[in-house]
Design a protein around this motif. Structure first.
Motif, PDB file in Angstrom:
ATOM      1  N   VAL A 192       0.834  -1.032   0.006  1.00 54.79           N
ATOM      2  CA  VAL A 192       0.297   0.184   0.082  1.00 54.79           C
ATOM      3  C   VAL A 192       0.776   1.190   0.183  1.00 54.79           C
ATOM      4  CG1 VAL A 192      -1.551   1.437   1.519  1.00 54.79           C
ATOM      5  CG2 VAL A 192      -2.008  -1.173   0.810  1.00 54.79           C
ATOM      6  N   GLU A 195       2.036   2.083  -3.238  1.00 51.43           N
ATOM      7  CA  GLU A 195       0.572   2.779  -4.198  1.00 51.43           C
ATOM      8  C   GLU A 195       0.506   3.952  -3.720  1.00 51.43           C
ATOM      9  OE1 GLU A 195      -2.822   0.313  -3.561  1.00 51.43           O
ATOM     10  OE2 GLU A 195      -2.014  -1.534  -3.727  1.00 51.43           O
ATOM     11  N   ARG A 306      -5.523   3.934   1.048  1.00 47.00           N
ATOM     12  CA  ARG A 306      -5.536   4.186  -0.387  1.00 47.00           C
ATOM     13  C   ARG A 306      -6.703   5.305  -0.840  1.00 47.00           C
ATOM     14  NH1 ARG A 306      -6.165  -1.968  -0.151  1.00 47.00           N
ATOM     15  NH2 ARG A 306      -4.243  -2.865  -0.991  1.00 47.00           N
TER      16      ARG A 306
END
Length: 320
Positions: A192, A195, A306
């Protein structure tokens, strides 16, 4: 790990010795509670597994990933609750009396927790232990630790390690599983984090300013090289004084910030005023202190990271 636990061993004995005192507190609290009959959550069902309580939903999700099937994990506060000024109910006390372990964030986040835990014989672990804090730079909280360390996926690895240590101390028979679960979850945190870096690293220099209601993004801003500004440092305020609003308006104008944000658990009224006075977009609500319910946009902690990163990136480059 020193200072992480408050005497995990012997918690059952202390629970029995303290039970009469807790019952007395419950009776007194119930007579003054303003809730209507039937508004409190039903008592938790005991399925035979040790009960771990956390102070808020983000920690509950982290803990559940480490616990696997060995422990029951519940949050004292529910989805959408404002954690800083939470007031425990008699039902919270009754639930906590059943707990085998309580996890709290520490760093001054849960202002209500110190008095709450004094009434409860269950041991507790502070999941931010050994975190290198960022300190608040202004207003009445200047010099105090910013408590929102979990907003960094890098720092969150320390949270997971502390949770794993607490579970091993509580239930050493399942040590291997807790260690394996923690390692797997840390790998997810790193994925994550990559990301988030992809979402935020592409922002142009002039758009790398994050303006929020609460100063909850210091750790995220540090990780991803964002300039941070906010109306108030801690959500105990939740309104925005004229001085804070003017200061934020000046920052947005001086830095040509294209979008501003607010957190899901507080009023966005002051931030909407900032947007109106500066011409910046209101980028939307970010999640920090609470997950959403299962049907919402951030039912898990990883979803929260996210969602926030994408909302920030999209709003700052004009896609929202």
């Amino acid at each position: 790990m020193p200072n992480l636990f408050l005497r995990l061993q012997g918690s059952r004995t202390r629970r029995i010795l303290a039970s009469w005192a807790v019952v007395g507190l419950l009776v007194a609290a119930s007579t003054s509670c303003a809730r209507a009959v039937g508004e409190e959550d039903p008592p938790l069902l005991d399925d035979g597994r040790p009960l771990v309580l956390t102070t808020f939903t983000v920690l509950a999700d982290m803990a559940a990933n480490v616990a696997g099937d060995h422990l029951r994990v519940e949050s004292i506060t529910k989805a959408g609750a404002e954690i800083h000024g939470y007031e425990p109910t008699p039902g919270d006390l009754r639930t906590a009396e059943q707990a085998d372990l309580i996890l709290d964030n520490g760093l001054g986040l849960e202002a209500w927790f110190e008095k709450f835990v004094e009434r409860i014989p269950a041991p507790h672990a502070v999941v931010s232990a050994n975190v290198d804090p960022i300190y608040i730079r202004d207003d009445a909280y200047a010099g105090k630790a910013n408590p929102h360390a979990w907003m960094s996926p890098v720092v969150a690895e320390t949270y997971v390690e502390n949770i794993s240590d607490a579970f091993v101390a509580l239930d050493p028979a399942n040590t291997d599983d807790y260690r394996a679960n923690a390692a797997a979850y840390i790998e997810q945190l790193r994925e994550v984090g990559a990301e988030l870096d992809a979402d935020l690293s592409g922002l142009p220099d002039r758009q790398r300013a994050l303006v929020t209601c609460e100063g909850a993004f210091g750790y995220l801003a540090r990780d991803f090289d964002l300039q941070e500004a906010y109306l108030w440092p801690v959500n105990a305020e939740q309104e925005g004084t004229p001085k804070q609003v003017v200061r934020t308006i000046d920052f947005v104008r001086d830095n040509e910030v294209p979008a501003v944000f607010c957190e899901s658990t507080v009023s966005d009224k002051a931030q909407l005023q900032v947007a109106e006075d500066t011409g910046a977009r209101f980028g939307g609500q970010l999640y920090v202190d609470s997950l959403s319910d299962a049907a919402g946009p951030v039912p898990t902690y990883l979803d929260l990271l996210r969602y926030d990163a994408r909302l920030i990136a999209d709003a700052l480059v004009g896609e929202r």
